[in-house]
Design a protein around this motif. Structure first.
Motif, PDB file in Angstrom:
ATOM      1  N   GLU A   1     -17.709  -4.967  -4.881  1.00 48.65           N
ATOM      2  CA  GLU A   1     -17.510  -5.748  -5.988  1.00 48.65           C
ATOM      3  C   GLU A   1     -18.514  -6.689  -6.726  1.00 48.65           C
ATOM      4  OE1 GLU A   1     -14.907  -9.322  -6.418  1.00 48.65           O
ATOM      5  OE2 GLU A   1     -13.571  -7.823  -7.164  1.00 48.65           O
TER       6      GLU A   1
ATOM      7  N   SER B   1      -4.170  -2.304 -18.923  1.00 48.40           N
ATOM      8  CA  SER B   1      -3.861  -2.210 -17.405  1.00 48.40           C
ATOM      9  C   SER B   1      -2.789  -0.763 -17.099  1.00 48.40           C
ATOM     10  CB  SER B   1      -3.104  -3.461 -16.813  1.00 48.40           C
ATOM     11  OG  SER B   1      -3.978  -4.423 -16.788  1.00 48.40           O
TER      12      SER B   1
ATOM     13  N   VAL C   1     -13.400  -4.761 -13.733  1.00 49.38           N
ATOM     14  CA  VAL C   1     -12.038  -4.477 -13.218  1.00 49.38           C
ATOM     15  C   VAL C   1     -11.082  -5.633 -13.275  1.00 49.38           C
ATOM     16  CG1 VAL C   1     -12.313  -6.036 -11.037  1.00 49.38           C
ATOM     17  CG2 VAL C   1     -10.748  -4.189 -10.914  1.00 49.38           C
TER      18      VAL C   1
ATOM     19  N   HIS D   1      -1.044  -4.936 -10.863  1.00 45.96           N
ATOM     20  CA  HIS D   1      -2.147  -4.924 -10.100  1.00 45.96           C
ATOM     21  C   HIS D   1      -2.237  -4.532  -8.738  1.00 45.96           C
ATOM     22  CE1 HIS D   1      -5.215  -7.061 -12.667  1.00 45.96           C
ATOM     23  NE2 HIS D   1      -4.177  -7.516 -13.287  1.00 45.96           N
TER      24      HIS D   1
ATOM     25  N   ALA E   1      -4.252  -1.456  -7.061  1.00 44.53           N
ATOM     26  CA  ALA E   1      -5.049  -1.217  -5.776  1.00 44.53           C
ATOM     27  C   ALA E   1      -4.378  -0.183  -4.829  1.00 44.53           C
ATOM     28  CB  ALA E   1      -4.517  -2.908  -5.017  1.00 44.53           C
TER      29      ALA E   1
ATOM     30  N   THR F   1     -17.377  -1.758  -8.275  1.00 44.44           N
ATOM     31  CA  THR F   1     -16.879  -2.452  -9.337  1.00 44.44           C
ATOM     32  C   THR F   1     -17.587  -3.520  -9.916  1.00 44.44           C
ATOM     33  OG1 THR F   1     -15.355  -3.854  -8.259  1.00 44.44           O
ATOM     34  CG2 THR F   1     -14.689  -1.560  -8.320  1.00 44.44           C
TER      35      THR F   1
ATOM     36  N   LYS G   1     -17.173  -7.467 -11.650  1.00 40.18           N
ATOM     37  CA  LYS G   1     -16.023  -8.359 -12.311  1.00 40.18           C
ATOM     38  C   LYS G   1     -16.642  -9.630 -12.993  1.00 40.18           C
ATOM     39  CE  LYS G   1     -13.775 -10.890  -9.232  1.00 40.18           C
ATOM     40  NZ  LYS G   1     -12.948 -11.070  -7.888  1.00 40.18           N
TER      41      LYS G   1
ATOM     42  N   LEU H   1      -8.265 -13.091  -9.326  1.00 44.70           N
ATOM     43  CA  LEU H   1      -7.193 -11.824  -9.523  1.00 44.70           C
ATOM     44  C   LEU H   1      -5.898 -11.966  -8.722  1.00 44.70           C
ATOM     45  CD1 LEU H   1      -9.845  -8.833  -9.724  1.00 44.70           C
ATOM     46  CD2 LEU H   1      -8.476  -9.751 -11.634  1.00 44.70           C
TER      47      LEU H   1
ATOM     48  N   TRP I   1      -4.706  -7.775  -4.874  1.00 44.33           N
ATOM     49  CA  TRP I   1      -5.995  -7.003  -5.053  1.00 44.33           C
ATOM     50  C   TRP I   1      -6.893  -7.397  -3.491  1.00 44.33           C
ATOM     51  CZ3 TRP I   1      -8.799  -3.529  -7.229  1.00 44.33           C
ATOM     52  CH2 TRP I   1     -10.334  -3.638  -7.436  1.00 44.33           C
ATOM     53  N   HIS I   2      -6.584  -8.612  -3.154  1.00 43.63           N
ATOM     54  CA  HIS I   2      -7.251  -8.879  -1.791  1.00 43.63           C
ATOM     55  C   HIS I   2      -6.664  -8.575  -0.539  1.00 43.63           C
ATOM     56  CE1 HIS I   2      -9.849 -11.130  -4.510  1.00 43.63           C
ATOM     57  NE2 HIS I   2      -8.713 -11.439  -5.094  1.00 43.63           N
TER      58      HIS I   2
ATOM     59  N   SER J   1      -4.844  -5.983  -0.110  1.00 42.01           N
ATOM     60  CA  SER J   1      -5.013  -4.410   0.014  1.00 42.01           C
ATOM     61  C   SER J   1      -6.408  -4.186   0.515  1.00 42.01           C
ATOM     62  CB  SER J   1      -4.669  -3.832  -1.225  1.00 42.01           C
ATOM     63  OG  SER J   1      -5.617  -4.167  -2.310  1.00 42.01           O
TER      64      SER J   1
ATOM     65  N   LEU K   1      -9.090  -4.854  -0.862  1.00 44.93           N
ATOM     66  CA  LEU K   1      -9.997  -4.563  -1.951  1.00 44.93           C
ATOM     67  C   LEU K   1     -10.695  -5.802  -2.511  1.00 44.93           C
ATOM     68  CD1 LEU K   1      -7.960  -1.574  -3.789  1.00 44.93           C
ATOM     69  CD2 LEU K   1     -10.012  -1.372  -2.424  1.00 44.93           C
TER      70      LEU K   1
END
Length: 271
Positions: free
Chosen positions: A46, A139, A170, A205, A209, A225, A227, A250, A254-255, A257, A259
């Motif tokens: 990212e 989204s 993203v 979201h 993810a 990605t 951001k 976010l 998102w975190h 997972s 990612l």
């Protein structure tokens, strides 16, 4: 016995295993970034920074490195000769800039090796055929694009391979999604009597993810990605100087997972 014998047969040889899992890292063409990260299948990187610091330019350079050919008529171009897919969430992708980057790299390779002929005039066109652009404006469109992307990627992998997924930016719809708490009430219906929508900010979201994870695992893609940074000031610098740091905004999905796997701060000082 035949069933047991077929069960004990190996799925693949050690050579096939290493050929499948040992992959050279993808080069973006930007020296400081290639030295800092090794972008391989299954990795998510990212790029975080304010507007104008070069995040989208980094995606263009990475896409060019992916779609450039390895070698044509004895000229080495240094690319991967694979398909690249970019999800443009800001609707700001500059196609002309991609063509300029490709043309500059092609001419530099031909001049360095003192080769230029009409037979090489198709190189740029072939590169553009390997670049695929999808634009999303919400989204929900992004989630739908990820849902239908699997057969597209399967087709691309059968046509030269696909190893890179690019997303710019993203967090493009985050603030719009945050403002929408629930669906609007129907005429004559009270908001208090209206059922809450299941498509909440967190659930959308989380679904995005999860789809990205499934795509990476099934198709062995590297994901790059961008951001936009949300900066907050703090007086923690030497001599009371103001330091600007990125504040994550976010949703937790998102975190949680995993990612992204790595976050790189992209500021003008880097360029």
């Amino acid at each position: 016995m035949a069933e047991y014998a077929s069960f004990l047969e190996p799925d693949e040889t050690a050579y096939d295993l290493f050929a499948r899992i040992v992959v050279d890292p993808l080069r973006t063409g930007i020296p400081f970034l290639d030295q800092a990260i090794f972008l391989r299948p299954g990795h998510v990187v990212e790029l975080v920074g304010p507007s104008g610091c070069g995040k989208s330019e980094t995606l263009i350079q990475a896409a060019a490195s992916c779609i450039l050919p390895k070698e044509v008529n004895g000229v080495l171009y240094g690319g991967r000769e694979e398909n690249s897919l970019l999800l443009d969430l800001d609707s700001k992708f500059d196609t002309l800039r991609l063509i300029q980057v490709l043309d500059a790299r092609i001419q530099a390779a031909q001049q360095a090796q003192q080769r230029h002929s009409l037979q090489d005039s198709h190189v740029l066109e072939d590169c553009l055929h390997r670049f695929h652009l999808m634009q999303c404006h919400s989204s929900f469109q992004l989630l739908a694009a990820l849902k239908v992307m699997k057969p597209v990627l399967t087709s691309l992998q059968n046509k030269g391979g696909a190893s890179l997924l690019l997303i710019d930016n993203v967090a493009a719809f985050f603030w719009l999604d945050k403002a929408i708490r629930s669906t609007a009430p129907a005429p004559g219906q009270s908001r208090h009597n209206m059922p809450e929508t299941t498509l909440t900010l967190r659930s959308v979201h989380a679904a995005i993810a999860a789809e990205l994870q499934a795509i990476m695992q099934h198709h062995r893609l590297a994901v790059l990605t961008t951001k936009h940074a949300v900066l907050s000031a703090s007086n923690q610098g030497a001599g009371g100087a103001v330091l600007w740091t990125h504040r994550e905004f976010l949703p937790q999905a998102w975190h949680v997972s995993k990612l992204p796997a790595m976050t790189v701060s992209a500021f003008k000082a880097c360029y």
